[in-house]
Design a protein around this motif. Sequence first.
Motif, PDB file in Angstrom:
ATOM      1  N   GLY A 180       0.807  -1.216   0.000  1.00  0.00           N
ATOM      2  CA  GLY A 180       0.000   0.000   0.000  1.00  0.00           C
ATOM      3  C   GLY A 180       0.830   1.251   0.000  1.00  0.00           C
ATOM      4  N   GLU A 181       0.799   1.986   1.115  1.00  0.00           N
ATOM      5  CA  GLU A 181       1.497   3.268   1.220  1.00  0.00           C
ATOM      6  C   GLU A 181       2.045   3.429   2.637  1.00  0.00           C
ATOM      7  OE1 GLU A 181       0.228   7.961   0.951  1.00  0.00           O
ATOM      8  OE2 GLU A 181      -0.864   6.509  -0.262  1.00  0.00           O
ATOM      9  N   ILE A 182       3.288   3.933   2.732  1.00  0.00           N
ATOM     10  CA  ILE A 182       3.927   4.139   4.036  1.00  0.00           C
ATOM     11  C   ILE A 182       4.373   5.586   4.130  1.00  0.00           C
ATOM     12  CG2 ILE A 182       5.819   3.490   5.564  1.00  0.00           C
ATOM     13  CD1 ILE A 182       5.937   0.803   4.059  1.00  0.00           C
ATOM     14  N   ASN A 183       3.969   6.275   5.197  1.00  0.00           N
ATOM     15  CA  ASN A 183       4.407   7.641   5.476  1.00  0.00           C
ATOM     16  C   ASN A 183       5.025   7.660   6.865  1.00  0.00           C
ATOM     17  OD1 ASN A 183       3.407   9.088   3.100  1.00  0.00           O
ATOM     18  ND2 ASN A 183       1.384   8.528   3.873  1.00  0.00           N
ATOM     19  N   ALA A 184       6.238   8.206   6.961  1.00  0.00           N
ATOM     20  CA  ALA A 184       6.919   8.285   8.251  1.00  0.00           C
ATOM     21  C   ALA A 184       7.517   9.677   8.409  1.00  0.00           C
ATOM     22  CB  ALA A 184       7.999   7.219   8.353  1.00  0.00           C
ATOM     23  N   LYS A 185       7.270  10.301   9.547  1.00  0.00           N
ATOM     24  CA  LYS A 185       7.830  11.629   9.804  1.00  0.00           C
ATOM     25  C   LYS A 185       9.279  11.542  10.265  1.00  0.00           C
ATOM     26  CE  LYS A 185       3.539  13.993  10.762  1.00  0.00           C
ATOM     27  NZ  LYS A 185       2.789  14.813  11.698  1.00  0.00           N
TER      28      LYS A 185
END
Length: 178
Positions: free
Chosen positions: A76-81
Amino acid sequence: MALFTKEPEKNPKIQPTTAPHASSTSPAPAISTSPVAPRANGPAASEGRAYLDRGSKIIGKISFEGPARIDGEVDGEINAKDSLMIGESAVVTAQIRAASVSIAGKVSGDVVAAQRIEIRPSAKVSGNITAPVLSVQEGAQFEGHCSMQPEGIREDRKVTVFPKEERVAQAAGGLKQA
């Protein structure tokens, strides 16, 4: 059953046991969800890290506020700050955006990092990568395009694409003039 609470169960079930053996194996947890002692190769939850262990699979969009490590499967999609570590056993088919990304497993999809991308020797990366700093270690496999310019500079560029006939004519004209 108290799976994720810190309080003990009021009526615990007693399991019959056999004679104790010196060498017993215990399965690893799928997802680290409570403050436990750190594993030899995984982060401790008490450090404020997220950890997806082997045998776990997530389909969809996942976001991390702090540092994270993935050793399972993500589609899917991975977002990490913050920083994101893709472990050797990980299989990721996703678009990844993070501050920094370190890849040791298999990744299919575009990877964008604000600070740096590190591709370790055991990594297999298929997709476009964008980061101001890139480290590809010997033995790593990478197939795709790479951009090492910050996003702001990349957006200001103007790209002119000529139709195929013009490109062929320009290439032929350049050869005749040379």
